[in-house]
Design a protein around this motif. Structure first.
Motif, PDB file in Angstrom:
ATOM      1  N   ARG A  22       8.571  52.508  19.637  1.00  0.00           N
ATOM      2  CA  ARG A  22       9.886  52.823  20.210  1.00  0.00           C
ATOM      3  C   ARG A  22      10.801  51.607  20.157  1.00  0.00           C
ATOM      4  N   PHE A  23      10.256  50.450  20.498  1.00  0.00           N
ATOM      5  CA  PHE A  23      11.035  49.214  20.485  1.00  0.00           C
ATOM      6  C   PHE A  23      11.549  48.907  19.079  1.00  0.00           C
ATOM      7  N   ALA A  24      10.686  49.025  18.088  1.00  0.00           N
ATOM      8  CA  ALA A  24      11.072  48.724  16.710  1.00  0.00           C
ATOM      9  C   ALA A  24      12.188  49.641  16.234  1.00  0.00           C
ATOM     10  N   ILE A  25      12.090  50.911  16.556  1.00  0.00           N
ATOM     11  CA  ILE A  25      13.107  51.880  16.134  1.00  0.00           C
ATOM     12  C   ILE A  25      14.422  51.634  16.860  1.00  0.00           C
ATOM     13  N   GLU A  26      14.344  51.346  18.145  1.00  0.00           N
ATOM     14  CA  GLU A  26      15.568  51.058  18.905  1.00  0.00           C
ATOM     15  C   GLU A  26      16.237  49.789  18.405  1.00  0.00           C
ATOM     16  N   LYS A  27      15.440  48.802  18.018  1.00  0.00           N
ATOM     17  CA  LYS A  27      15.981  47.510  17.604  1.00  0.00           C
ATOM     18  C   LYS A  27      16.553  47.555  16.189  1.00  0.00           C
ATOM     19  N   PHE A  28      15.818  48.168  15.260  1.00  0.00           N
ATOM     20  CA  PHE A  28      16.209  48.082  13.848  1.00  0.00           C
ATOM     21  C   PHE A  28      16.474  49.438  13.179  1.00  0.00           C
ATOM     22  N   GLY A  29      16.175  50.539  13.867  1.00  0.00           N
ATOM     23  CA  GLY A  29      16.548  51.851  13.370  1.00  0.00           C
ATOM     24  C   GLY A  29      15.614  52.508  12.379  1.00  0.00           C
ATOM     25  N   ARG A  30      14.558  51.802  11.989  1.00  0.00           N
ATOM     26  CA  ARG A  30      13.627  52.361  11.008  1.00  0.00           C
ATOM     27  C   ARG A  30      12.333  51.560  11.033  1.00  0.00           C
ATOM     28  N   LEU A  31      11.337  52.064  10.329  1.00  0.00           N
ATOM     29  CA  LEU A  31      10.080  51.333  10.190  1.00  0.00           C
ATOM     30  C   LEU A  31       9.529  51.595   8.794  1.00  0.00           C
ATOM     31  N   ASP A  32       9.248  50.511   8.061  1.00  0.00           N
ATOM     32  CA  ASP A  32       8.755  50.612   6.688  1.00  0.00           C
ATOM     33  C   ASP A  32       7.333  50.109   6.513  1.00  0.00           C
ATOM     34  N   ILE A  33       6.941  49.133   7.320  1.00  0.00           N
ATOM     35  CA  ILE A  33       5.643  48.475   7.132  1.00  0.00           C
ATOM     36  C   ILE A  33       4.988  48.259   8.494  1.00  0.00           C
ATOM     37  N   LEU A  34       3.729  48.640   8.591  1.00  0.00           N
ATOM     38  CA  LEU A  34       2.925  48.342   9.774  1.00  0.00           C
ATOM     39  C   LEU A  34       1.740  47.503   9.344  1.00  0.00           C
ATOM     40  N   VAL A  35       1.616  46.320   9.941  1.00  0.00           N
ATOM     41  CA  VAL A  35       0.468  45.450   9.681  1.00  0.00           C
ATOM     42  C   VAL A  35      -0.373  45.386  10.952  1.00  0.00           C
ATOM     43  N   ASN A  36      -1.504  46.078  10.932  1.00  0.00           N
ATOM     44  CA  ASN A  36      -2.437  46.072  12.058  1.00  0.00           C
ATOM     45  C   ASN A  36      -3.362  44.873  11.915  1.00  0.00           C
ATOM     46  N   ASN A  37      -2.966  43.770  12.518  1.00  0.00           N
ATOM     47  CA  ASN A  37      -3.704  42.524  12.321  1.00  0.00           C
ATOM     48  C   ASN A  37      -4.451  42.046  13.557  1.00  0.00           C
ATOM     49  N   ALA A  38      -4.044  42.462  14.752  1.00  0.00           N
ATOM     50  CA  ALA A  38      -4.669  41.957  15.978  1.00  0.00           C
ATOM     51  C   ALA A  38      -6.168  42.242  15.969  1.00  0.00           C
ATOM     52  N   GLY A  39      -6.948  41.255  16.389  1.00  0.00           N
ATOM     53  CA  GLY A  39      -8.392  41.450  16.428  1.00  0.00           C
ATOM     54  C   GLY A  39      -9.074  40.418  17.297  1.00  0.00           C
ATOM     55  N   VAL A  40     -10.262  40.782  17.773  1.00  0.00           N
ATOM     56  CA  VAL A  40     -11.078  39.872  18.578  1.00  0.00           C
ATOM     57  C   VAL A  40     -12.521  39.967  18.100  1.00  0.00           C
ATOM     58  N   SER A  41     -13.321  38.982  18.484  1.00  0.00           N
ATOM     59  CA  SER A  41     -14.730  38.964  18.099  1.00  0.00           C
ATOM     60  C   SER A  41     -15.553  38.350  19.217  1.00  0.00           C
ATOM     61  N   LYS A  73      14.054  46.185   4.714  1.00  0.00           N
ATOM     62  CA  LYS A  73      12.875  46.837   5.281  1.00  0.00           C
ATOM     63  C   LYS A  73      12.518  46.230   6.633  1.00  0.00           C
ATOM     64  N   VAL A  74      11.851  47.047   7.450  1.00  0.00           N
ATOM     65  CA  VAL A  74      11.456  46.634   8.796  1.00  0.00           C
ATOM     66  C   VAL A  74       9.934  46.680   8.901  1.00  0.00           C
ATOM     67  N   ALA A  75       9.358  45.587   9.374  1.00  0.00           N
ATOM     68  CA  ALA A  75       7.905  45.479   9.502  1.00  0.00           C
ATOM     69  C   ALA A  75       7.525  45.204  10.947  1.00  0.00           C
ATOM     70  N   VAL A  76       6.446  45.818  11.390  1.00  0.00           N
ATOM     71  CA  VAL A  76       5.808  45.506  12.667  1.00  0.00           C
ATOM     72  C   VAL A  76       4.484  44.832  12.363  1.00  0.00           C
ATOM     73  N   VAL A  77       4.251  43.671  12.965  1.00  0.00           N
ATOM     74  CA  VAL A  77       3.011  42.919  12.743  1.00  0.00           C
ATOM     75  C   VAL A  77       2.381  42.599  14.085  1.00  0.00           C
ATOM     76  N   THR A  78       1.129  42.968  14.266  1.00  0.00           N
ATOM     77  CA  THR A  78       0.428  42.662  15.518  1.00  0.00           C
ATOM     78  C   THR A  78      -0.416  41.417  15.364  1.00  0.00           C
ATOM     79  N   GLY A  79      -0.694  40.779  16.497  1.00  0.00           N
ATOM     80  CA  GLY A  79      -1.542  39.590  16.475  1.00  0.00           C
ATOM     81  C   GLY A  79      -0.963  38.480  15.646  1.00  0.00           C
ATOM     82  N   CYS A  80       0.310  38.167  15.874  1.00  0.00           N
ATOM     83  CA  CYS A  80       0.995  37.228  14.970  1.00  0.00           C
ATOM     84  C   CYS A  80       1.416  35.933  15.663  1.00  0.00           C
ATOM     85  N   GLY A  81       0.737  35.571  16.739  1.00  0.00           N
ATOM     86  CA  GLY A  81       1.033  34.306  17.385  1.00  0.00           C
ATOM     87  C   GLY A  81       0.432  33.115  16.670  1.00  0.00           C
TER      88      GLY A  81
END
Length: 257
Positions: free
Chosen positions: A77-96, A11-19
């Protein structure tokens, strides 16, 4: 930390705000359990520092500001070009930012709403056609502050309330497409985002006093819930805003007798 070997193999996951913080913990768990992971962050050096310790063949970094719609579309687009699919999106980036509506600036609101609301909304929109193909999952990082209000964080509360209802809306609209959408709703977590507040020992004592488990959350506590919601073990869980708060929201807010 319990690692379920190969739970996300293939599976392929995209995770934002993961530094750092919750996002970093989620990336490390996903990778340890077999996923290929695209790390997305506004600061490339921070996400690369995390990626350097992960398997190179299953890890990719993409610098993007999730408040910018064109950059969000580029993430997918980057995720699909790199790994060919997308299974999981984690929208984690946030500010306060602290403050009441009288104290907060317009600039604070524009930033918070762009990152915390526009980011998950438009990244989900860009990802959905691919998640429909894989019958995948979206997990948003909301907050207990989206389930009930907190003092002195008006703009943040509003933005996380929007994430809570975005989660419900996506679940309703796309559950029949095979895409599940859920959110985690943490209480105060020991992350860089809360580091300055946690320097105030009185604040920490007051927060811990409100948590039945008598401690603040760790990033791994939240990551574990994210992975559960993204996994096949949660195959019939959709539209849930899950408090991960040590029991904080179990209270009515009244003092103990």
């Amino acid at each position: 930390m319990t690692v379920f070997k190969d739970r996300f193999a293939g599976k392929v996951a995209v995770v934002t705000g993961c530094g750092s913080g919750i996002g970093e913990a989620a990336v490390r768990r996903l990778s340890a359990e077999g996923a290929s992971v695209v790390l997305v962050g506004h600061h490339l050096d921070k996400i690369k520092a995390v990626a350097d310790s992960l398997p190179a063949e299953r890890t990719a970094c993409h610098e993007a500001d999730v408040s910018k719609i064109d950059q969000v579309e580029g993430v997918v687009r980057f995720a699909i070009e790199k790994f060919g699919r997308l299974d999981i999106l984690v929208n984690n980036a946030g500010v306060s930012a602290p403050g009441t509506v009288l104290e907060g600036s317009e600039a604070d609101w524009r930033l918070i709403s762009a990152v915390n609301i526009d980011g998950p909304l438009f990244l989900s929109r860009a990802a959905l056609p691919h998640l429909i193909k894989t019958r995948g999952a979206i997990v948003n990082t909301a907050s207990v502050s989206g389930l009930g209000g907190d003092w002195n964080t008006a703009y943040y509360n509003v933005s996380k309330g929007a994430v809570v209802n975005l989660t419900r809306t996506l679940a309703l609209d796309h559950g029949a497409d095979g895409v599940r959408t859920n959110s985690v709703c943490p209480s105060v977590v020991e992350t860089p985002m809360t580091a300055e507040r946690r320097e105030d020992k009185d604040f920490v004592e007051r927060m811990v006093a409100r948590v039945p488990m008598k401690r603040l959350a760790k990033p791994d506590d939240i990551a574990a819930a994210i992975l559960f919601l993204a996994s096949d073990d949660a195959a019939f869980i959709n539209g849930v805003n899950l408090p991960v708060d040590g029991g904080t929201t179990a209270s009515t807010g009244q003092a103990a007798f």
